[in-house]
Design a protein around this motif. Structure first.
Motif, PDB file in Angstrom:
ATOM      1  N   ARG A 257       0.907  -1.110  -0.049  1.00 38.74           N
ATOM      2  CA  ARG A 257       0.062  -0.105  -0.107  1.00 38.74           C
ATOM      3  C   ARG A 257       0.976   1.297  -0.014  1.00 38.74           C
ATOM      4  N   ASP A 258       2.013   1.260   0.808  1.00 39.34           N
ATOM      5  CA  ASP A 258       2.963   2.548   0.961  1.00 39.34           C
ATOM      6  C   ASP A 258       3.883   2.565  -0.217  1.00 39.34           C
ATOM      7  N   GLY A 259       4.143   1.388  -1.130  1.00 37.19           N
ATOM      8  CA  GLY A 259       4.853   1.323  -2.043  1.00 37.19           C
ATOM      9  C   GLY A 259       6.430   1.171  -1.601  1.00 37.19           C
ATOM     10  N   ASP A 260       6.529   0.611  -0.493  1.00 38.11           N
ATOM     11  CA  ASP A 260       7.862   0.340   0.170  1.00 38.11           C
ATOM     12  C   ASP A 260       8.453  -0.841  -0.173  1.00 38.11           C
ATOM     13  N   VAL A 261       9.337  -0.785  -1.314  1.00 39.11           N
ATOM     14  CA  VAL A 261       9.867  -1.858  -1.846  1.00 39.11           C
ATOM     15  C   VAL A 261      10.974  -2.505  -0.566  1.00 39.11           C
ATOM     16  N   SER A 262      11.667  -1.749  -0.207  1.00 35.66           N
ATOM     17  CA  SER A 262      12.566  -2.335   0.670  1.00 35.66           C
ATOM     18  C   SER A 262      11.877  -3.209   1.708  1.00 35.66           C
ATOM     19  N   ALA A 263      10.910  -2.705   2.401  1.00 40.25           N
ATOM     20  CA  ALA A 263      10.236  -3.422   3.306  1.00 40.25           C
ATOM     21  C   ALA A 263       9.465  -4.843   2.751  1.00 40.25           C
ATOM     22  N   VAL A 264       9.247  -4.722   1.524  1.00 41.02           N
ATOM     23  CA  VAL A 264       8.513  -5.966   0.892  1.00 41.02           C
ATOM     24  C   VAL A 264       9.877  -6.900   0.482  1.00 41.02           C
ATOM     25  N   LEU A 265      10.938  -6.671   0.256  1.00 49.84           N
ATOM     26  CA  LEU A 265      12.045  -7.511  -0.089  1.00 49.84           C
ATOM     27  C   LEU A 265      12.469  -8.061   1.193  1.00 49.84           C
ATOM     28  N   GLN A 266      12.646  -7.507   2.122  1.00 46.86           N
ATOM     29  CA  GLN A 266      12.702  -7.786   3.783  1.00 46.86           C
ATOM     30  C   GLN A 266      11.939  -8.978   4.201  1.00 46.86           C
ATOM     31  N   GLU A 267      10.565  -8.616   3.855  1.00 45.04           N
ATOM     32  CA  GLU A 267       9.571  -9.722   4.361  1.00 45.04           C
ATOM     33  C   GLU A 267       9.865 -11.054   3.422  1.00 45.04           C
ATOM     34  N   ILE A 268      10.106 -10.860   2.211  1.00 47.55           N
ATOM     35  CA  ILE A 268       9.991 -12.070   1.346  1.00 47.55           C
ATOM     36  C   ILE A 268      11.452 -12.720   1.769  1.00 47.55           C
ATOM     37  N   ASP A 269      12.492 -12.248   1.952  1.00 44.04           N
ATOM     38  CA  ASP A 269      13.826 -12.627   2.580  1.00 44.04           C
ATOM     39  C   ASP A 269      13.584 -13.241   4.033  1.00 44.04           C
TER      40      ASP A 269
END
Length: 593
Positions: A257-269
């Motif tokens: 929702r916030d467009g936070d790519v860094s947070a997305v990649l961290q969760e996937i990791d």
């Protein structure tokens, strides 16, 4: 499932024990009471919903020594022995491993003999859709006119694979998925009888995960109880089944929702480090967004609509997503889930899918911010309609965003200098021409005819099977179109592919498909390679006539260009002229979309 001991202990022994199939139970009990039993039944439906169990209960009911009765007593010798599977007149056959015509002929030969131990012979054929065509033909006559002492019960999860002639000779019962409330209540009853301390959220989670199959639900409960030592909590249920907590999905949804790519990649990791499967994570995330959509559209729906999380926990998060946005997210995740089946690196596909969602969520403000500049540019174009002005605003705003990113990176956004030189500047990102307005073009074949027998062309031909295999691994649908083409020649960094079928050629030429193929060509050949296409008949004619050009001219480096068939330059659209005026010819490149 890995654990079946608890299911065997709690497998229904009477019609009354069956969960979620009251409509079938009532029909069968009425048929027994009124002595209106059929000679053949077809039980179809999802796995784990009680098809084979119902068949065995029916076999006991019609052969019970105190009956036939609506419920087997489970105490007389006949019921006890049928339950144990030691009655020769009640035969259960697995059609998955006994699917040939010989096995069915053996049944056909034996049905004529009267039963020796019970009142009626019962043949239960499980997974009947696995039988061969010859086996179905052998079974057909027996099903149509069986002896009075014989009953057939066919069970299948895929009734659409059965011949219509078989279905028409049976009474058909469609087993339904067990409702979540009934599953949860049954699991609670089993847990209490087994002395387990099971939390209600954990039982609801197990019921959701079983997807309406009571057998899977009981087996999961047994597995989780073994993992947790008899104390079943929601956290332990998630850990034992390899699932993800709803909090992690909530963090992912917030980052999207916030467009936070860094947070997305961290969760996937974090998911991958925990040993999770990328395709399962994407599937569960798609169900989570589906639950968010339901929580937004139907906030008063029952908890049975939830799959990954309860809708009541999603309403606050769902309020931050427009309805159209949720539909778009689910559609994107579904498409990437399909492509992930053929991907060599599923985790990369998972990452790209979520990055795309983040990027899409961040593009809307950019368009709004650039609307003023776009409007002034659109107004400068004389004679442009309001609809064209709106399109111009959106395209120019998108161009400004890409241009800014490209200038920061030190190059033209999405550009490809090699592509510009090889095809006359026609394949880099920039302003997109509408296909309907672009003039029909053809490829100049002279340089390719000259390079037909060159070492580079022979290398291309030798490596073409490798190219096809790599394309198949990337996207099997594109491979299906590309196999229609054959490598014709390789000249000046460009591969010519000749197609037999026009539709295959046009589909391969679509920008997304073409870009993927060119990436594979570059990887396999070890040097930049673009692709142009032609029809095989045109290529053969060019080879036969020499295409009207000498090999010396082609060797001198004649430029490979796409030109209109009438020899004139393509007319530019107003939007292209305006883009050239705003940004200059050095920064604007045009591609055929």
């Amino acid at each position: 499932m890995a654990h079946l001991a608890l299911y065997r202990a709690w497998r229904p022994q009477t019609f009354q024990d069956m969960v979620g199939q009251q409509h079938i139970v009532q029909t069968l009990q009425n048929a027994i009471r009124e002595n209106r039993l059929s000679h053949a039944y077809l039980f179809s439906g999802p796995r784990g919903t009680g098809k084979t169990t119902a068949a065995k209960v029916l076999a006991k009911a019609v052969n019970c020594e105190r009956g036939p009765s609506q419920e087997p007593c489970n105490e007389c010798p006949s019921c006890v022995r049928i339950t144990a599977g030691t009655v020769m007149d009640v035969v259960e056959i697995d059609a998955a491993s006994n699917r040939g015509v010989e096995e069915i002929r053996d049944i056909r030969d034996k049905v004529k003999y009267a039963p020796t131990e019970v009142r009626r012979k019962v043949y239960i054929i499980d997974e009947v859709h696995m039988l061969t065509t010859e086996a179905f033909n052998a079974l057909l006559k027996t099903l149509e006119e069986p002896p009075a002492h014989v009953m057939f019960i066919l069970a299948t999860t895929e009734s659409h694979k059965l011949p219509a002639t078989i279905i028409s000779r049976c009474q058909r019962f469609e087993f339904r998925r067990v409702p979540l409330e009934e599953q949860t209540a049954r699991l609670r009853e089993i847990a209490e009888q087994e002395g387990m301390n099971a939390e209600d959220p954990a039982l609801a989670y197990i019921a959701r995960l079983s997807d309406g199959g009571m057998r899977d639900a009981v087996s999961l409960l047994d597995q989780i109880a073994s993992f947790a030592g008899g104390n079943v909590t929601l956290e332990q249920a998630i850990d034992a089944t390899g699932g993800l907590p709803s909090e992690q999905f909530a963090r992912l949804a917030t980052a999207v929702r916030d467009g936070d790519v860094s947070a997305v990649l961290q969760e996937i990791d974090d998911m991958m480090k925990a040993g999770k499967s990328a395709d399962k994570c994407l599937e569960q995330l798609m169900h989570y967004f589906r639950d968010m959509l339901l929580a937004q559209l139907a906030p008063d729906a029952s908890s049975s609509s939830g799959r990954v999380a309860d809708p009541s926990d999603l309403r606050q998060l769902a309020a931050g997503f427009p309805r159209e946005k949720l539909f778009g997210i689910i559609d994107t995740l579904n498409r990437y889930q399909t492509e992930m089946k053929y991907a060599a690196h599923p985790q990369t596909m998972f990452e790209i899918a979520l990055i795309k969602l983040c990027t899409a969520s961040g593009e809307t403000p950019s368009v709004q911010e650039g609307s003023a500049a776009g409007a002034s540019a659109g107004g400068a174009q004389a004679g442009v309609s309001s609809g064209e002005v709106s399109k111009l605003q959106a395209r120019l705003a998108d161009m400004e965003r890409k241009l800014e990113a490209a200038l920061k990176g030190g190059g033209v956004a999405g550009g490809s200098t090699s592509g510009a030189s090889a095809s006359g500047g026609g394949r880099s990102s920039g302003v997109s021409q509408a296909p309907s307005k672009a003039p029909r073009v053809r490829v100049k074949l002279d340089p390719f005819v000259a390079a037909h027998d060159s070492p580079q062309s022979k290398e291309l031909t030798a490596k073409w099977p490798q190219v096809l295999q790599r394309v198949k691994e990337e996207r099997v649908t594109v491979h299906a179109w590309l196999v229609d083409g054959e490598p014709a020649a390789y000249a000046d960094g460009t591969v010519l592919v000749a197609f037999r079928n026009t539709i295959h050629r046009e589909t391969t030429e679509r920008p997304a498909n073409k870009a993927m193929i060119e990436g594979v060509l570059t990887s396999v050949l070890g040097k930049p390679a673009e692709m142009v296409t032609t029809m095989q008949k045109d290529w053969q004619e060019a080879l036969a006539s020499g295409a009207g050009a000498s090999r010396e001219e082609a060797a001198a480096g004649e430029e490979l260009r796409l030109v209109p068939e009438d020899g004139t330059e393509p007319a530019r659209e107003p939007i292209i002229e305006e883009a050239l005026r705003l940004f200059g010819e050095e920064l604007v490149v045009i591609k055929d979309d």
